[in-house]
Design a protein around this motif. Structure first.
Motif, PDB file in Angstrom:
ATOM      1  N   THR A 136       2.778  -2.885 -13.269  1.00  0.00           N
ATOM      2  CA  THR A 136       3.448  -1.834 -12.848  1.00  0.00           C
ATOM      3  C   THR A 136       4.278  -1.298 -14.088  1.00  0.00           C
ATOM      4  O   THR A 136       4.525  -0.242 -14.318  1.00  0.00           O
ATOM      5  CB  THR A 136       4.311  -1.805 -11.701  1.00  0.00           C
ATOM      6  OG1 THR A 136       3.459  -2.077 -10.358  1.00  0.00           O
ATOM      7  CG2 THR A 136       5.132  -0.511 -11.297  1.00  0.00           C
ATOM      8  N   LEU A 137       4.942  -2.253 -14.635  1.00  0.00           N
ATOM      9  CA  LEU A 137       5.812  -2.258 -15.789  1.00  0.00           C
ATOM     10  C   LEU A 137       4.874  -1.543 -16.991  1.00  0.00           C
ATOM     11  O   LEU A 137       5.291  -0.521 -17.717  1.00  0.00           O
ATOM     12  CB  LEU A 137       6.341  -3.476 -16.443  1.00  0.00           C
ATOM     13  CG  LEU A 137       7.291  -4.064 -15.518  1.00  0.00           C
ATOM     14  CD1 LEU A 137       7.982  -5.183 -15.972  1.00  0.00           C
ATOM     15  CD2 LEU A 137       8.498  -2.898 -15.485  1.00  0.00           C
ATOM     16  N   ALA A 185      -3.565  -0.988  -5.529  1.00  0.00           N
ATOM     17  CA  ALA A 185      -4.748   0.015  -5.679  1.00  0.00           C
ATOM     18  C   ALA A 185      -4.135   1.113  -6.733  1.00  0.00           C
ATOM     19  O   ALA A 185      -5.013   1.275  -7.689  1.00  0.00           O
ATOM     20  CB  ALA A 185      -4.576   0.858  -4.504  1.00  0.00           C
ATOM     21  N   GLN A 186      -2.882   1.108  -7.050  1.00  0.00           N
ATOM     22  CA  GLN A 186      -2.243   1.949  -7.970  1.00  0.00           C
ATOM     23  C   GLN A 186      -2.411   1.296  -9.230  1.00  0.00           C
ATOM     24  O   GLN A 186      -3.031   2.147 -10.389  1.00  0.00           O
ATOM     25  CB  GLN A 186      -0.762   2.319  -7.625  1.00  0.00           C
ATOM     26  CG  GLN A 186      -0.667   3.348  -6.787  1.00  0.00           C
ATOM     27  CD  GLN A 186      -0.804   2.804  -5.410  1.00  0.00           C
ATOM     28  OE1 GLN A 186      -0.504   1.797  -4.808  1.00  0.00           O
ATOM     29  NE2 GLN A 186      -1.676   3.712  -4.596  1.00  0.00           N
ATOM     30  N   VAL A 187      -2.219  -0.005  -9.418  1.00  0.00           N
ATOM     31  CA  VAL A 187      -2.335  -0.664 -10.730  1.00  0.00           C
ATOM     32  C   VAL A 187      -3.646  -0.913 -11.141  1.00  0.00           C
ATOM     33  O   VAL A 187      -4.023  -0.881 -12.555  1.00  0.00           O
ATOM     34  CB  VAL A 187      -1.603  -1.868 -10.929  1.00  0.00           C
ATOM     35  CG1 VAL A 187       0.070  -1.549 -10.522  1.00  0.00           C
ATOM     36  CG2 VAL A 187      -2.085  -2.900  -9.930  1.00  0.00           C
ATOM     37  N   GLU A 188      -4.570  -0.910 -10.336  1.00  0.00           N
ATOM     38  CA  GLU A 188      -5.847  -1.156 -10.620  1.00  0.00           C
ATOM     39  C   GLU A 188      -6.967   0.221 -10.757  1.00  0.00           C
ATOM     40  O   GLU A 188      -7.747   0.211 -11.620  1.00  0.00           O
ATOM     41  CB  GLU A 188      -6.507  -2.176  -9.643  1.00  0.00           C
ATOM     42  CG  GLU A 188      -6.431  -3.734  -9.807  1.00  0.00           C
ATOM     43  CD  GLU A 188      -6.770  -4.267 -10.907  1.00  0.00           C
ATOM     44  OE1 GLU A 188      -7.820  -4.374 -11.150  1.00  0.00           O
ATOM     45  OE2 GLU A 188      -5.739  -4.793 -11.720  1.00  0.00           O
ATOM     46  N   GLN A 189      -6.645   1.024  -9.856  1.00  0.00           N
ATOM     47  CA  GLN A 189      -7.518   2.274  -9.706  1.00  0.00           C
ATOM     48  C   GLN A 189      -6.894   3.526 -10.164  1.00  0.00           C
ATOM     49  O   GLN A 189      -7.575   4.220 -10.637  1.00  0.00           O
ATOM     50  CB  GLN A 189      -7.781   2.638  -8.205  1.00  0.00           C
ATOM     51  CG  GLN A 189      -8.501   3.700  -7.922  1.00  0.00           C
ATOM     52  CD  GLN A 189      -8.604   3.953  -6.458  1.00  0.00           C
ATOM     53  OE1 GLN A 189      -8.044   3.604  -5.567  1.00  0.00           O
ATOM     54  NE2 GLN A 189      -9.619   4.537  -6.082  1.00  0.00           N
ATOM     55  N   PRO A 219       0.875  -1.151  -0.057  1.00  0.00           N
ATOM     56  CA  PRO A 219      -0.005   0.055   0.072  1.00  0.00           C
ATOM     57  C   PRO A 219       1.080   1.324  -0.108  1.00  0.00           C
ATOM     58  O   PRO A 219       1.834   1.472   0.903  1.00  0.00           O
ATOM     59  CB  PRO A 219      -0.866   0.000   1.174  1.00  0.00           C
ATOM     60  CG  PRO A 219      -0.814  -1.527   1.712  1.00  0.00           C
ATOM     61  CD  PRO A 219       0.462  -2.215   1.244  1.00  0.00           C
ATOM     62  N   ARG A 220       0.545   2.231  -0.681  1.00  0.00           N
ATOM     63  CA  ARG A 220       1.271   3.388  -0.739  1.00  0.00           C
ATOM     64  C   ARG A 220       1.313   4.266   0.484  1.00  0.00           C
ATOM     65  O   ARG A 220       0.073   4.371   1.152  1.00  0.00           O
ATOM     66  CB  ARG A 220       0.821   4.461  -1.801  1.00  0.00           C
ATOM     67  CG  ARG A 220       1.371   3.880  -3.286  1.00  0.00           C
ATOM     68  CD  ARG A 220       2.453   3.941  -3.438  1.00  0.00           C
ATOM     69  NE  ARG A 220       3.176   5.472  -3.316  1.00  0.00           N
ATOM     70  CZ  ARG A 220       4.233   5.741  -3.121  1.00  0.00           C
ATOM     71  NH1 ARG A 220       5.292   5.003  -3.050  1.00  0.00           N
ATOM     72  NH2 ARG A 220       4.580   7.210  -3.158  1.00  0.00           N
ATOM     73  N   PRO A 221       2.412   4.912   1.192  1.00  0.00           N
ATOM     74  CA  PRO A 221       2.360   5.361   2.349  1.00  0.00           C
ATOM     75  C   PRO A 221       1.405   6.838   2.259  1.00  0.00           C
ATOM     76  O   PRO A 221       2.094   7.383   1.024  1.00  0.00           O
ATOM     77  CB  PRO A 221       3.783   5.522   2.404  1.00  0.00           C
ATOM     78  CG  PRO A 221       4.462   5.576   1.429  1.00  0.00           C
ATOM     79  CD  PRO A 221       3.699   4.680   0.430  1.00  0.00           C
ATOM     80  N   TYR A 250      -0.287   5.376 -17.407  1.00  0.00           N
ATOM     81  CA  TYR A 250      -1.652   5.411 -16.960  1.00  0.00           C
ATOM     82  C   TYR A 250      -1.765   5.809 -15.393  1.00  0.00           C
ATOM     83  O   TYR A 250      -1.033   5.443 -14.639  1.00  0.00           O
ATOM     84  CB  TYR A 250      -2.498   3.878 -17.077  1.00  0.00           C
ATOM     85  CG  TYR A 250      -3.800   3.862 -16.476  1.00  0.00           C
ATOM     86  CD1 TYR A 250      -4.883   4.186 -16.808  1.00  0.00           C
ATOM     87  CD2 TYR A 250      -3.442   3.162 -15.076  1.00  0.00           C
ATOM     88  CE1 TYR A 250      -5.945   4.144 -15.833  1.00  0.00           C
ATOM     89  CE2 TYR A 250      -4.641   2.980 -14.289  1.00  0.00           C
ATOM     90  CZ  TYR A 250      -5.922   3.522 -14.851  1.00  0.00           C
ATOM     91  OH  TYR A 250      -7.066   3.137 -14.132  1.00  0.00           O
ATOM     92  N   GLY A 251      -2.598   6.707 -14.987  1.00  0.00           N
ATOM     93  CA  GLY A 251      -3.016   7.046 -13.871  1.00  0.00           C
ATOM     94  C   GLY A 251      -2.117   7.852 -13.120  1.00  0.00           C
ATOM     95  O   GLY A 251      -2.132   8.152 -12.049  1.00  0.00           O
ATOM     96  N   SER A 252      -1.205   8.665 -14.091  1.00  0.00           N
ATOM     97  CA  SER A 252      -0.260   9.592 -13.438  1.00  0.00           C
ATOM     98  C   SER A 252      -0.838  11.137 -13.121  1.00  0.00           C
ATOM     99  O   SER A 252      -1.797  11.434 -13.789  1.00  0.00           O
ATOM    100  CB  SER A 252       0.971   9.662 -14.392  1.00  0.00           C
ATOM    101  OG  SER A 252       0.546  10.405 -15.509  1.00  0.00           O
ATOM    102  N   ARG A 253      -0.405  11.581 -12.007  1.00  0.00           N
ATOM    103  CA  ARG A 253      -0.593  13.180 -11.707  1.00  0.00           C
ATOM    104  C   ARG A 253       0.511  13.685 -11.066  1.00  0.00           C
ATOM    105  O   ARG A 253       1.224  13.048 -10.249  1.00  0.00           O
ATOM    106  CB  ARG A 253      -1.937  13.136 -10.820  1.00  0.00           C
ATOM    107  CG  ARG A 253      -3.221  12.886 -11.488  1.00  0.00           C
ATOM    108  CD  ARG A 253      -4.398  13.387 -10.789  1.00  0.00           C
ATOM    109  NE  ARG A 253      -5.432  13.066 -11.325  1.00  0.00           N
ATOM    110  CZ  ARG A 253      -6.814  13.306 -10.742  1.00  0.00           C
ATOM    111  NH1 ARG A 253      -6.885  13.891  -9.339  1.00  0.00           N
ATOM    112  NH2 ARG A 253      -7.819  13.278 -11.330  1.00  0.00           N
TER     113      ARG A 253
END
Length: 330
Positions: free
Chosen positions: A319-320, A280-284, A248-250, A327-330
């Motif tokens: 992730t690769l 969560a990062q790769v799915e959401q 999980p991302r901190p 995808y999903g970057s901000r």
């Protein structure tokens, strides 16, 4: 089996032929597997009582509602039912028992919901489900060893990229190349996370990225965020044992305190080490921090519940893909 037969019967063979044969067999079975996944949909029969109405079909799974306690000669991959529903009549219960006797899998609706969505619903966790979320201690030790070895091997390979990124950040805007922030870590112990700075130093915000066009993000920052280069200094956090590659991302201390008050079970995500990338990062993708945290937490709970080497490998491949596509970057 082939190796065992050749070994015990002392038949002559060459290692080259054996190795090439193994690779060909592996390639053939993988091809069959992926083709089967691509062109075949799993077919599930649904007992129409209880909470099964919440299920929605996906491109990989077809749901067929059963009108009476019989499969009607149709071949199903499994049967789904709300096993806790009061409306589940004795006829349907006998039907589910017959399915089990004939080796037709019977799934509880929540089990299928988790498999189809990749999330664990946390609104009504029972005591048994809460206990099932305990991660494997043995795998935690193995994972820590893998993280350390991988980080030490990757560090000299990625050092030139990290140096070039740091120089680009310093040339693009005033301020240090590194951004250091206190975040909530493993077992709720705070630590300092290292990232490449992607924002201007003289602009304040809400504590999280507000959107795709956040004016605080620099030109170089937008690029390194898209391809996740801003996360590379966290290799040092992995070496120190504060983070893992997958988890999980901190969250920052401010946001963690906020979520502790507003999001049930939030603190339980600290039962495993936080990660550079996660389920969560790769799915959401990126979640609007406040509004999307409950959904994000459901993904984190799914990861904790299914904490294993195979899920970590799946996340690594996803992730690769994320790094390549942005995808999903901000």
């Amino acid at each position: 089996m082939v190796v065992a037969i050749l070994f015990f019967t002392r038949e002559e063979y060459t290692r080259q032929v054996l190795f090439v044969s193994f690779l060909m067999s592996l390639g053939w079975f993988y091809l069959a597997f992926f083709l089967g996944r691509r062109y075949r949909r799993m077919k599930l029969g649904v007992v129409p009582v209880g909470r099964v109405g919440e299920l929605e079909p996906t491109p990989d799974i077809e749901l067929r509602s059963l009108t009476h306690p019989d499969l009607g000669g149709v071949r199903y991959d499994g049967v789904v039912a709300d096993l806790h529903a009061e409306e589940l009549s004795p006829e349907w219960e006998r039907f589910l028992a017959r399915c089990t006797l004939h080796h037709i899998p019977v799934y509880h609706v929540r089990q299928i919901q988790e498999s189809m969505s990749g999330r664990v619903r946390i609104e009504h966790l029972t005591e048994n489900e809460y206990g099932s979320l305990l991660p494997s201690l043995s795998y935690q030790g193995v994972k820590r060893f893998i993280d350390l070895v991988a980080a030490l091997l990757l560090l000299p390979l990625l050092a030139p990229i990290m140096l070039a990124t740091a120089i680009a950040i310093r040339l693009d805007s005033p301020g240090p190349a590194l951004f250091i922030q206190r975040r909530m870590g493993f077992r709720a112990v705070p630590f300092r996370v290292y990232k490449f700075r992607s924002m201007y130093m003289d602009q304040k915000g809400l504590g999280f990225t507000a959107g795709d066009d956040d004016p605080r993000i620099t030109r170089v920052g937008r690029f390194i965020r898209k391809y996740r280069l801003d996360e590379l200094p966290q290799l040092f956090n992995v070496i120190k044992g504060e983070m893992s590659f997958i988890g999980p991302r901190p969250e920052s201390m401010e946001l963690s305190d906020w979520y502790e008050r507003d999001v049930p079970f939030f603190s339980y995500r600290h039962v495993v080490r936080p990660g550079i990338s996660g389920w969560a990062q790769v799915e959401q993708g990126y979640a609007a921090e406040v509004d999307g945290m409950t959904t994000k937490l459901q993904y984190d709970f799914y990861y904790i519940k299914h904490f294993s080497l195979w899920l970590d490998i799946l996340i690594a491949f996803k992730t690769l893909k994320t790094i390549v596509t942005g995808y999903g970057s901000r």
